[in-house]
Design a protein around this motif. Structure first.
Motif, PDB file in Angstrom:
ATOM      1  N   SER A 245       0.830  -1.204   0.000  1.00  0.00           N
ATOM      2  CA  SER A 245       0.000   0.000   0.000  1.00  0.00           C
ATOM      3  C   SER A 245       0.865   1.255   0.000  1.00  0.00           C
ATOM      4  CB  SER A 245      -0.926   0.002   1.218  1.00  0.00           C
ATOM      5  OG  SER A 245      -0.154  -0.048   2.416  1.00  0.00           O
ATOM      6  N   GLN A 246       1.962   1.240   0.794  1.00  0.00           N
ATOM      7  CA  GLN A 246       2.883   2.372   0.779  1.00  0.00           C
ATOM      8  C   GLN A 246       3.588   2.471  -0.566  1.00  0.00           C
ATOM      9  OE1 GLN A 246       5.514   1.701   4.064  1.00  0.00           O
ATOM     10  NE2 GLN A 246       3.992   2.261   5.608  1.00  0.00           N
ATOM     11  N   TYR A 247       3.886   1.327  -1.201  1.00  0.00           N
ATOM     12  CA  TYR A 247       4.523   1.328  -2.530  1.00  0.00           C
ATOM     13  C   TYR A 247       3.612   1.985  -3.564  1.00  0.00           C
ATOM     14  CZ  TYR A 247       6.246  -0.529  -6.962  1.00  0.00           C
ATOM     15  OH  TYR A 247       6.686  -0.669  -8.254  1.00  0.00           O
ATOM     16  N   GLU A 248       2.309   1.661  -3.498  1.00  0.00           N
ATOM     17  CA  GLU A 248       1.370   2.286  -4.444  1.00  0.00           C
ATOM     18  C   GLU A 248       1.291   3.788  -4.212  1.00  0.00           C
ATOM     19  OE1 GLU A 248      -2.118  -0.041  -3.618  1.00  0.00           O
ATOM     20  OE2 GLU A 248      -1.835  -1.245  -5.440  1.00  0.00           O
ATOM     21  N   GLU A 249       1.310   4.196  -2.920  1.00  0.00           N
ATOM     22  CA  GLU A 249       1.315   5.625  -2.609  1.00  0.00           C
ATOM     23  C   GLU A 249       2.563   6.294  -3.170  1.00  0.00           C
ATOM     24  OE1 GLU A 249       1.403   8.603   1.294  1.00  0.00           O
ATOM     25  OE2 GLU A 249       1.383   6.430   1.558  1.00  0.00           O
ATOM     26  N   TRP A 250       3.699   5.644  -3.030  1.00  0.00           N
ATOM     27  CA  TRP A 250       4.977   6.169  -3.549  1.00  0.00           C
ATOM     28  C   TRP A 250       4.927   6.316  -5.063  1.00  0.00           C
ATOM     29  CZ3 TRP A 250       9.832   2.876  -4.602  1.00  0.00           C
ATOM     30  CH2 TRP A 250      10.898   3.698  -4.940  1.00  0.00           C
ATOM     31  N   GLN A 251       4.397   5.284  -5.754  1.00  0.00           N
ATOM     32  CA  GLN A 251       4.310   5.354  -7.214  1.00  0.00           C
ATOM     33  C   GLN A 251       3.404   6.497  -7.650  1.00  0.00           C
ATOM     34  OE1 GLN A 251       6.023   3.403  -9.506  1.00  0.00           O
ATOM     35  NE2 GLN A 251       7.147   2.849  -7.658  1.00  0.00           N
ATOM     36  N   ALA A 252       2.287   6.682  -6.905  1.00  0.00           N
ATOM     37  CA  ALA A 252       1.373   7.778  -7.254  1.00  0.00           C
ATOM     38  C   ALA A 252       2.058   9.138  -7.082  1.00  0.00           C
ATOM     39  CB  ALA A 252       0.121   7.696  -6.382  1.00  0.00           C
ATOM     40  N   LEU A 253       2.830   9.283  -5.985  1.00  0.00           N
ATOM     41  CA  LEU A 253       3.539  10.545  -5.771  1.00  0.00           C
ATOM     42  C   LEU A 253       4.621  10.761  -6.823  1.00  0.00           C
ATOM     43  CD1 LEU A 253       3.897  10.526  -1.868  1.00  0.00           C
ATOM     44  CD2 LEU A 253       2.454  12.026  -3.247  1.00  0.00           C
ATOM     45  N   GLN A 254       5.309   9.685  -7.239  1.00  0.00           N
ATOM     46  CA  GLN A 254       6.320   9.821  -8.296  1.00  0.00           C
ATOM     47  C   GLN A 254       5.683  10.275  -9.603  1.00  0.00           C
ATOM     48  OE1 GLN A 254       8.279   5.948  -8.244  1.00  0.00           O
ATOM     49  NE2 GLN A 254      10.149   6.927  -7.519  1.00  0.00           N
ATOM     50  N   LYS A 255       4.498   9.730  -9.897  1.00  0.00           N
ATOM     51  CA  LYS A 255       3.806  10.121 -11.126  1.00  0.00           C
ATOM     52  C   LYS A 255       3.319  11.557 -11.039  1.00  0.00           C
ATOM     53  CE  LYS A 255       0.108   8.607 -14.243  1.00  0.00           C
ATOM     54  NZ  LYS A 255      -0.965   7.611 -14.444  1.00  0.00           N
ATOM     55  N   LYS A 256       2.856  11.969  -9.845  1.00  0.00           N
ATOM     56  CA  LYS A 256       2.330  13.307  -9.661  1.00  0.00           C
ATOM     57  C   LYS A 256       3.445  14.343  -9.631  1.00  0.00           C
ATOM     58  CE  LYS A 256      -0.750  15.997  -6.647  1.00  0.00           C
ATOM     59  NZ  LYS A 256      -1.558  15.940  -5.413  1.00  0.00           N
ATOM     60  N   TYR A 257       4.579  13.978  -9.006  1.00  0.00           N
ATOM     61  CA  TYR A 257       5.706  14.908  -8.880  1.00  0.00           C
ATOM     62  C   TYR A 257       6.961  14.247  -9.443  1.00  0.00           C
ATOM     63  CZ  TYR A 257       2.510  16.974  -5.454  1.00  0.00           C
ATOM     64  OH  TYR A 257       1.430  17.505  -4.837  1.00  0.00           O
ATOM     65  N   PRO A 258       7.198  14.311 -10.741  1.00  0.00           N
ATOM     66  CA  PRO A 258       8.410  13.685 -11.309  1.00  0.00           C
ATOM     67  C   PRO A 258       9.693  14.342 -10.814  1.00  0.00           C
ATOM     68  CG  PRO A 258       7.076  14.763 -13.024  1.00  0.00           C
ATOM     69  CD  PRO A 258       6.353  14.938 -11.748  1.00  0.00           C
ATOM     70  N   ARG A 259       9.633  15.626 -10.482  1.00  0.00           N
ATOM     71  CA  ARG A 259      10.815  16.317  -9.960  1.00  0.00           C
ATOM     72  C   ARG A 259      10.741  16.385  -8.448  1.00  0.00           C
ATOM     73  NH1 ARG A 259      11.341  22.024 -12.711  1.00  0.00           N
ATOM     74  NH2 ARG A 259      13.039  22.071 -11.206  1.00  0.00           N
ATOM     75  N   ASP A 260      11.936  16.354  -7.803  1.00  0.00           N
ATOM     76  CA  ASP A 260      11.979  16.316  -6.348  1.00  0.00           C
ATOM     77  C   ASP A 260      12.163  17.679  -5.710  1.00  0.00           C
ATOM     78  OD1 ASP A 260      11.642  13.597  -6.284  1.00  0.00           O
ATOM     79  OD2 ASP A 260      13.778  13.147  -6.241  1.00  0.00           O
ATOM     80  N   ASP A 261      12.324  18.724  -6.502  1.00  0.00           N
ATOM     81  CA  ASP A 261      12.557  20.028  -5.899  1.00  0.00           C
ATOM     82  C   ASP A 261      11.433  20.988  -6.284  1.00  0.00           C
ATOM     83  OD1 ASP A 261      13.299  19.957  -8.563  1.00  0.00           O
ATOM     84  OD2 ASP A 261      14.621  21.703  -8.348  1.00  0.00           O
ATOM     85  N   LEU A 262      11.241  21.974  -5.437  1.00  0.00           N
ATOM     86  CA  LEU A 262      10.211  22.990  -5.676  1.00  0.00           C
ATOM     87  C   LEU A 262      10.718  24.114  -6.567  1.00  0.00           C
ATOM     88  CD1 LEU A 262       8.810  23.310  -2.047  1.00  0.00           C
ATOM     89  CD2 LEU A 262       7.721  22.151  -3.959  1.00  0.00           C
ATOM     90  N   GLY A 263      12.049  24.146  -6.802  1.00  0.00           N
ATOM     91  CA  GLY A 263      12.618  25.215  -7.595  1.00  0.00           C
ATOM     92  C   GLY A 263      12.757  26.488  -6.767  1.00  0.00           C
TER      93      GLY A 263
END
Length: 870
Positions: A245-263
């Motif tokens: 379940s945490q893995y699915e949450e992680w994948q969803a966040l990766q898809k939603k935010y491909p970049r890790d910084d806010l700029g």
């Protein structure tokens, strides 16, 4: 060794922090509690292990659950770049080492760093203030011993350690010894091994069983390894199942935010919004003050409008000359455009030219039509002349043809000759004596008949030839009619393309006129396009100038007036307001208006400068910024959660997987574990049977007892030999280090140390030497004993000696790390120390950790690297 990079995952106050080190001299500056000591202890922990938590001893383990540890990247001369990785929760904090294609653990790290250990690192290559007060008032021999101690461990305890290790070594083993423990153990091992050999020779029958047992044991070891691997895979899959379940949450966040910084946009937008709010607030206050001043002083709206736009009005009035010139240029260009349009239109109406068509191409097409028309004219004339000649030929041959038509088609002489020949030929058969004569006459009759026939055919051919001129005449008439029709069509087209063309003799003149008209059309069209462009530019400039009058619509009637008329009205308005200004000067109101204008200009400039920033984040108005920043806070929370899940799940899920795939792999792993367990049970039963047979063959158990005794003897020899080798190696190492400071090297040490002392003291003290076996410091005219020096100078003497000793080392084991080692130094001494560190860094990597701001200034003055720890 050289330290290249420290990658801290979690250690003390640091989280996900990286420090880069250069080859030479560098200073890591930070205020108290900035984390300088934490950085030093991290390097120490990565090299030699985490500190043991005892009592009140400081512990650097994070309290927020972050992984305790990180990586240290070093460079070794023989091995190149080496990465040391330690995490307290992984393998009980033991190191994992990577270099080249090789990996290893704690033992490999010890081999790579040898002979460097924690004791050497802490007391030789780390430099602290407490070590600078240990060598006061020493004689030559004590200085020699102290230098050995300080160069190796920083303590005199190790001076006696070498002899202690040698004594321990001699107590364990001697080459010809009898009573030493290792000698006795070796002798006992040899005796037991001989007994085992003799007993095994008697029991040769057991060899096959032992071989089978050994084979089964090897197979069992392989199965055990396979079982452990399969169980580990199964446990990993079970852990993936629990964390899916945490893995699915992680994948969803990766898809939603491909970049890790806010700029950098949030900080820039916040700064812009703060400036915008500040300017808006000040502008609103200025307007309120102006309204209040108007109410108290009674300024008219018309006069206040003039004050607010005085500079703009004066700027417009300065454009009067330019406006008049612009109006004249516009009128002249308009007249030029009208003239060109009329001329181009006349050419288009006359010669049917079009802008989208190539005029020269049209001319070439018309010339080709004219050439075709002239060619057709020539061909028609030639055909008519040919037809006339054919008519004359036909009249000449008409009379003979009519005479021939009256004669029979087939000559009677031919028929008569063939008939006579036939009769004579038959008569030759009937009258034998006249056969030859009759047949000869018959042959002549046939020949005459053929001759008549040929003559007849010749007449027929001549008659046919007489008909050919008539056929040719008919064909020429048809050709003349066809070409005349084609000529009429081309003439019609030529009359359309060439105006006033009524006579074919005028065709050449008309073509020349068409060619000249095409050139004229192209030239005038280009001039017209240029005129249109100039007129458009003038119109744009005129319109822009008109736009500048828009702010006056409320106070000056402008509708239907040109620029010159508007400028006259504006001049009258400005003169009127200047008279009012002279009569009633309001400095406070003018000042407020100018201040408001300046604030408005600053606000407009701020908006223009940040328009690209607003567009980049999809914001049209500054009032939308707070909502956008709130959304960024939400995104920051999601990114933090994404990073947290990434740390936890990256190793657990090395590749992407679905729930169905995970279920299949889990089922397969479980089946594999059960199958290996079944094979292991079968092998266990086989081993038990083999062992039972061996035990039955060992009636008295002598061999088993001897083997057990031999194993114990081997273990004892191994332990004693290991203990002896440790003492031997340590004693040898200490002896080698002591040899480095023999009497032959002491003068070199004093020479090096004197050079470094001269740098540290700015040339006040020139050299170090021994007088009556006591260390002295020399100036130009005098020698000083150690106890006669000040505390700071003593520190400099000891530091120069330590630097001299390190400079003489053939092998650089470790970088030099100095932690605020200049407690008793004044400003000049600190600067000289910085000069010494710069020179020393040509040989060693030097890392200074300090909270001294003054030292930072000296580093910057000497162009040395400074890293600020926030």
């Amino acid at each position: 060794m050289r330290i290249l990079r420290a990658e801290i995952t979690g250690f003390g106050k640091y989280r996900q922090q990286q420090f880069n080190f250069t080859d030479g001299n560098q200073l890591f500056y930070g205020k108290n509690e900035a984390g300088k000591s934490t950085l030093y202890h991290f390097i120490l922990a990565m090299l030699f292990g985490f500190p043991i938590k005892r009592g009140r001893k400081r512990d650097f383990e994070p309290l927020d659950g972050t992984s305790y540890g990180g990586r240290l990247v070093i460079v070794l001369p023989q091995y190149g770049e080496v990465t040391i990785e330690r995490f307290k929760q992984v393998n009980r904090g033991k190191a994992k080492v990577y270099f080249g294609q090789q990996t290893g653990g704690e033992q490999l790290l010890t081999q790579l760093l040898a002979p460097l250990n924690r004791e050497l690192f802490e007391e030789v290559f780390t430099f602290q203030q407490e070590q600078l007060s240990q060598l006061d008032r020493l004689q030559e021999k004590p200085l020699h011993d102290a230098l050995i101690s300080l160069g190796i461990t920083g303590s005199k305890k190790l001076l006696g350690k070498q002899q202690e290790y040698v004594d321990n070594e001699q107590r364990l083993f001697k080459v010809r010894g009898q009573r030493q423990a290792l000698n006795k153990a070796l002798k006992e091992q040899e005796q037991i091994a001989q007994q085992v050999y003799q007993q095994e020779a008697k029991e040769a029958a057991m060899t096959e069983l032992m071989a089978r047992k050994q084979q089964d044991e090897q197979q069992q070891q392989q199965l055990t390894a396979q079982l452990q691997k399969a169980q580990q895979e199964y446990l990993t899959l079970k852990e993936q199942e629990r964390s899916f379940s945490q893995y699915e949450e992680w994948q969803a966040l990766q898809k939603k935010y491909p970049r890790d910084d806010l700029g950098a946009e949030p900080e820039k937008l916040q700064d812009f919004y703060n400036q915008y709010n500040q300017l808006n607030t000040r502008l609103a206050q200025g307007k309120q003050e102006l309204i209040a001043l108007n109410e108290t002083q009674g300024l008219t709206d018309r006069y206040r409008f003039y004050l607010e736009h005085e500079a703009q009005i004066k700027g417009l009035l300065q454009e009067q000359v330019a406006a008049v010139r612009l109006t004249d240029d516009f009128q002249k260009q308009l007249e030029e455009q009208q003239r060109l349009i009329e001329e181009v239109t006349l050419l288009e109406d006359t010669y049917h030219f079009r802008v989208e068509e190539d005029a020269q191409k049209k001319v070439q097409t018309t010339k080709k039509l004219a050439q075709h028309y002239q060619q057709l004219t020539t061909e028609i004339i030639e055909a008519k002349q040919e037809a006339k000649w054919q008519s004359k030929q036909e009249e000449l041959i008409a009379i003979p043809r009519r005479q021939k038509q009256q004669e029979p088609r087939f000559a009677l002489s031919t028929l008569f000759s063939f008939g006579l020949a036939l009769l004579l030929f038959i008569g030759g058969f009937l009258i034998g004596n006249l056969r030859v004569i009759l047949w000869s006459v018959s042959f002549l009759a046939v020949a005459f008949g053929f001759y008549s026939l040929i003559q007849n055919k010749s007449e027929t051919v001549k008659e046919a030839n007489l008909k050919e001129p008539e056929l040719q005449k008919n064909n020429l008439q048809t050709l003349v009619a066809k070409k005349s029709k084609e000529q009429e069509a081309i003439w019609s087209k030529l009359q359309q393309e060439l105006p006033n063309l009524t006579n074919p003799q005028d065709l050449a003149v008309a073509l020349v006129q068409l060619d000249k008209a095409a050139e004229d059309y192209v030239e005038k069209n280009s001039a017209l396009m240029l005129a249109d462009q100039k007129l458009a530019q003038l119109d744009q400039a005129y319109g822009a100038l008109l736009q500048r009058f828009n702010f006056l619509e409320k106070w000056l009637p402008q509708e239907g007036r040109d620029i010159v008329q508007r400028l006259r009205l504006l001049q009258n308005f400005a003169d009127e307001m200047q008279e009012v200004k002279l009569q009633q000067e309001q400095p406070t109101a003018a000042l407020l208006i100018r201040q408001n204008q300046q604030l408005q200009e600053q606000l407009d400039k701020l908006l223009a400068e940040n328009q690209t920033l607003l567009q980049s984040v999809g914001i049209t108005q500054p009032t939308e910024i707070p909502l956008w920043i709130a959304q960024m806070h939400q995104k920051a929370g999601d990114l933090a959660r994404k990073q947290e899940l990434a740390k936890r799940l990256t190793k657990l899920f090395p590749k992407k997987i679905t729930a169905s795939q995970l279920a299949v792999e889990l089922s397969n792993a479980k089946d594999k574990v059960q199958e290996i367990q079944r094979l292991d049970r079968q092998l266990n039963r086989s081993l038990q049977k083999t062992q039972l047979k061996i035990e039955q063959m060992q009636r008295d158990g002598t061999l088993d007892e001897l083997r057990q005794r031999l194993a114990q003897a081997n273990s004892k020899v191994y332990d004693l030999a290991l203990q002896w080798s440790k003492n031997k190696l340590t004693a040898t190492l200490l002896g080698d280090l002591a040899t480095e400071l023999s009497d032959k090297q002491l003068p070199q040490l004093l020479q090096k140390s004197s050079h470094y002392l001269a740098i540290l003291t700015g040339g006040n003290y020139k050299a170090l030497d021994f007088v009556a076996e006591e260390l002295t410091v020399k100036t130009e005219n005098k020698a000083w004993k150690i106890y006669e020096l000040s505390t700071g100078t003593k520190d400099q003497v000891i530091m120069a000696i330590r630097f001299g000793y390190l400079a003489l080392q053939a092998r650089i084991l470790c970088p030099l790390i100095i932690d605020d080692g200049w407690l008793h130094y004044d400003s000049s001494r600190k600067e000289q120390l910085a000069v010494l560190l710069k020179e020393f860094a040509q040989q060693y990597q030097v890392i200074c950790l300090s909270s001294d701001v003054e030292m930072v200034s000296y580093y910057e003055k000497l162009q040395q690297k400074v890293v600020v720890i926030k």
